[in-house]
Design a protein around this motif. Structure first.
Motif, PDB file in Angstrom:
ATOM      1  N   LEU A 101      84.794  15.606  68.763  1.00 28.31           N
ATOM      2  CA  LEU A 101      84.178  16.832  70.173  1.00 28.31           C
ATOM      3  C   LEU A 101      84.386  17.836  70.351  1.00 28.31           C
ATOM      4  O   LEU A 101      83.722  18.251  71.355  1.00 28.31           O
ATOM      5  CB  LEU A 101      84.352  15.493  71.072  1.00 28.31           C
ATOM      6  N   ASP A 102      84.552  18.598  69.397  1.00 32.70           N
ATOM      7  CA  ASP A 102      85.035  19.584  69.198  1.00 32.70           C
ATOM      8  C   ASP A 102      85.090  20.646  67.991  1.00 32.70           C
ATOM      9  O   ASP A 102      84.840  20.085  67.015  1.00 32.70           O
ATOM     10  CB  ASP A 102      86.516  20.535  69.671  1.00 32.70           C
ATOM     11  N   THR A 103      85.201  21.985  68.159  1.00 27.45           N
ATOM     12  CA  THR A 103      85.407  22.625  66.755  1.00 27.45           C
ATOM     13  C   THR A 103      86.165  23.633  66.003  1.00 27.45           C
ATOM     14  O   THR A 103      86.735  24.899  66.495  1.00 27.45           O
ATOM     15  CB  THR A 103      84.015  24.004  67.274  1.00 27.45           C
ATOM     16  N   THR A 104      87.416  22.326  66.192  1.00 26.08           N
ATOM     17  CA  THR A 104      88.685  23.399  66.081  1.00 26.08           C
ATOM     18  C   THR A 104      88.918  22.765  64.532  1.00 26.08           C
ATOM     19  O   THR A 104      87.913  21.770  63.750  1.00 26.08           O
ATOM     20  CB  THR A 104      89.535  22.521  66.761  1.00 26.08           C
ATOM     21  N   PRO A 105      89.922  22.998  64.166  1.00 27.17           N
ATOM     22  CA  PRO A 105      89.893  23.041  62.289  1.00 27.17           C
ATOM     23  C   PRO A 105      90.561  21.927  62.154  1.00 27.17           C
ATOM     24  O   PRO A 105      89.666  21.074  61.129  1.00 27.17           O
ATOM     25  CB  PRO A 105      90.954  24.176  62.002  1.00 27.17           C
ATOM     26  N   ASP A 106      90.492  21.214  63.546  1.00 26.37           N
ATOM     27  CA  ASP A 106      90.659  19.066  63.288  1.00 26.37           C
ATOM     28  C   ASP A 106      89.562  18.919  62.813  1.00 26.37           C
ATOM     29  O   ASP A 106      89.660  17.701  62.578  1.00 26.37           O
ATOM     30  CB  ASP A 106      91.733  18.886  64.279  1.00 26.37           C
ATOM     31  N   THR A 125      73.326  22.873  69.312  1.00 24.18           N
ATOM     32  CA  THR A 125      74.361  22.450  68.211  1.00 24.18           C
ATOM     33  C   THR A 125      74.080  23.423  67.107  1.00 24.18           C
ATOM     34  O   THR A 125      74.707  23.148  66.129  1.00 24.18           O
ATOM     35  CB  THR A 125      73.291  21.299  67.614  1.00 24.18           C
ATOM     36  N   ASP A 126      73.390  24.403  67.712  1.00 28.08           N
ATOM     37  CA  ASP A 126      73.223  25.942  66.206  1.00 28.08           C
ATOM     38  C   ASP A 126      75.015  26.572  66.784  1.00 28.08           C
ATOM     39  O   ASP A 126      75.633  27.051  65.461  1.00 28.08           O
ATOM     40  CB  ASP A 126      72.166  26.947  66.262  1.00 28.08           C
ATOM     41  N   ALA A 127      74.706  26.585  68.201  1.00 30.63           N
ATOM     42  CA  ALA A 127      76.180  27.777  68.320  1.00 30.63           C
ATOM     43  C   ALA A 127      77.751  26.301  67.929  1.00 30.63           C
ATOM     44  O   ALA A 127      78.533  26.909  68.393  1.00 30.63           O
ATOM     45  CB  ALA A 127      76.072  27.740  69.624  1.00 30.63           C
ATOM     46  N   VAL A 128      76.898  24.999  68.112  1.00 31.20           N
ATOM     47  CA  VAL A 128      78.191  24.253  67.448  1.00 31.20           C
ATOM     48  C   VAL A 128      78.289  24.814  66.385  1.00 31.20           C
ATOM     49  O   VAL A 128      80.369  24.325  65.562  1.00 31.20           O
ATOM     50  CB  VAL A 128      77.845  23.111  68.006  1.00 31.20           C
ATOM     51  N   SER A 129      77.764  24.478  65.024  1.00 32.15           N
ATOM     52  CA  SER A 129      77.540  25.142  64.009  1.00 32.15           C
ATOM     53  C   SER A 129      78.666  26.232  63.669  1.00 32.15           C
ATOM     54  O   SER A 129      79.576  26.442  62.978  1.00 32.15           O
ATOM     55  CB  SER A 129      76.021  24.723  62.830  1.00 32.15           C
ATOM     56  N   ALA A 130      78.024  27.375  64.397  1.00 34.97           N
ATOM     57  CA  ALA A 130      78.242  28.470  64.269  1.00 34.97           C
ATOM     58  C   ALA A 130      80.322  28.359  64.086  1.00 34.97           C
ATOM     59  O   ALA A 130      80.701  29.053  63.527  1.00 34.97           O
ATOM     60  CB  ALA A 130      78.079  29.855  64.798  1.00 34.97           C
ATOM     61  N   ASP A 189      70.085  30.201  67.645  1.00 35.28           N
ATOM     62  CA  ASP A 189      70.906  29.806  69.103  1.00 35.28           C
ATOM     63  C   ASP A 189      71.138  31.374  69.200  1.00 35.28           C
ATOM     64  O   ASP A 189      71.931  31.818  68.457  1.00 35.28           O
ATOM     65  CB  ASP A 189      71.876  28.606  69.043  1.00 35.28           C
ATOM     66  N   PRO A 190      70.846  31.591  70.660  1.00 31.00           N
ATOM     67  CA  PRO A 190      71.399  32.979  70.864  1.00 31.00           C
ATOM     68  C   PRO A 190      73.308  33.315  70.468  1.00 31.00           C
ATOM     69  O   PRO A 190      73.506  34.420  70.240  1.00 31.00           O
ATOM     70  CB  PRO A 190      71.359  33.656  72.133  1.00 31.00           C
ATOM     71  N   ILE A 191      74.061  32.004  71.500  1.00 31.49           N
ATOM     72  CA  ILE A 191      75.180  32.181  71.108  1.00 31.49           C
ATOM     73  C   ILE A 191      75.756  32.121  69.069  1.00 31.49           C
ATOM     74  O   ILE A 191      76.082  32.769  68.644  1.00 31.49           O
ATOM     75  CB  ILE A 191      75.508  30.965  71.371  1.00 31.49           C
ATOM     76  N   ALA A 192      74.753  31.598  68.602  1.00 32.65           N
ATOM     77  CA  ALA A 192      74.485  30.922  67.368  1.00 32.65           C
ATOM     78  C   ALA A 192      75.098  32.572  66.837  1.00 32.65           C
ATOM     79  O   ALA A 192      75.954  32.810  65.838  1.00 32.65           O
ATOM     80  CB  ALA A 192      74.491  30.082  66.410  1.00 32.65           C
ATOM     81  N   ALA A 193      73.412  33.427  67.065  1.00 29.26           N
ATOM     82  CA  ALA A 193      73.716  34.932  66.302  1.00 29.26           C
ATOM     83  C   ALA A 193      75.131  35.826  66.333  1.00 29.26           C
ATOM     84  O   ALA A 193      74.743  36.672  65.710  1.00 29.26           O
ATOM     85  CB  ALA A 193      71.600  35.154  66.992  1.00 29.26           C
ATOM     86  N   ARG A 194      75.009  35.867  67.723  1.00 28.27           N
ATOM     87  CA  ARG A 194      75.982  36.703  68.265  1.00 28.27           C
ATOM     88  C   ARG A 194      77.275  35.734  67.060  1.00 28.27           C
ATOM     89  O   ARG A 194      78.001  37.273  66.620  1.00 28.27           O
ATOM     90  CB  ARG A 194      76.508  36.497  70.030  1.00 28.27           C
TER      91      ARG A 194
END
Length: 231
Positions: A101-106, A125-130, A189-194
């Motif tokens: 449910l989140d993007t921590t190392p776990d 989900t692009d930002a989630v992927s980044a 996604d703009p967030i992913a680009a940054r």
């Protein structure tokens, strides 16, 4: 088997369910991921909501024109997790069967493929992927979508534009802008680009419908698409 992540794959939801689940496509993606894993190339997948998510978001706005973007994003996130479950059902024990449910190392476990969808409102989900790539120290994020690369403007509205073979982080940010809106569709996604720029992540935009070309990309071989990164 090496636990080092070789890639994070942002898989367009419209490829997985547009507008209904694409059974044969999901089976082919799963077979590709299993081949890669058997060769020691362990990657992780974040799936978008695609057409299904946009349908629900548009319906919510029609029902209540005052519905917030955050509420619309929550609808989209639910759709991403439905799509994730489809792929998990094809991967079996090669994948972590619960959805982080989140993007921590776990979020990732040694030797297993992680499949997940959206996490929080305000990002695609692009930002989630980044963010996942950044959290686990993965150097590559591949965006498999329904276009074959990055163009100066939307090629569907501007025929004849030449695709970038390679583009800098800064130029990508210029193209995609800075604003997010629930249900919007960006090449990245703009967030992913940054995040790409801040964390020096190499990005790729590739047509996810061509699975053979996608597999070459994930193996580090020559492929057709756009590479995002500073020279």
């Amino acid at each position: 088997m090496s636990a080092a992540p070789s890639f994070v794959l942002s898989l367009g939801g419209s490829l997985v369910a547009s507008p209904v689940p694409q059974v044969e496509y999901v089976q082919k993606i799963a077979a590709m991921l299993l081949r890669l894993r058997a060769d020691g190339i362990v990657g992780h997948v974040v799936i978008g909501g695609g057409t299904v998510a946009r349908t629900y978001i548009n319906a919510a706005r029609a029902i209540n024109p005052q519905v917030s973007d955050a509420e619309c994003d929550e609808l989209g996130i639910i759709c991403t997790r439905l799509n994730s479950k489809l792929l998990l059902s094809a991967l079996g024990t090669a994948a972590r069967q619960d959805i982080p449910l989140d993007t921590t190392p776990d979020a990732v476990r040694p030797g297993l493929i992680t499949v997940m969808g959206g996490t929080f409102p305000g990002q695609t989900t692009d930002a989630v992927s980044a963010k996942l790539a950044r959290a686990i120290g993965c150097p590559r994020m591949i965006n498999a979508t329904n276009v074959d690369g990055v163009y100066p403007a939307d090629p569907r509205k501007n025929p004849g534009l030449q695709k970038y073979q390679r583009i800098s982080h800064d130029r990508l940010i210029e193209i995609v802008g800075t604003e997010h809106r629930a249900g919007a569709s960006f090449v990245i996604d703009p967030i992913a680009a940054r995040i790409f720029k801040e964390s020096n992540i190499t990005g790729v935009v590739i047509n996810g419908q061509d699975i053979e070309n996608l597999e070459r990309c994930l193996r580090g071989q020559e492929f057709n698409g756009t590479i995002i990164g500073n020279q």
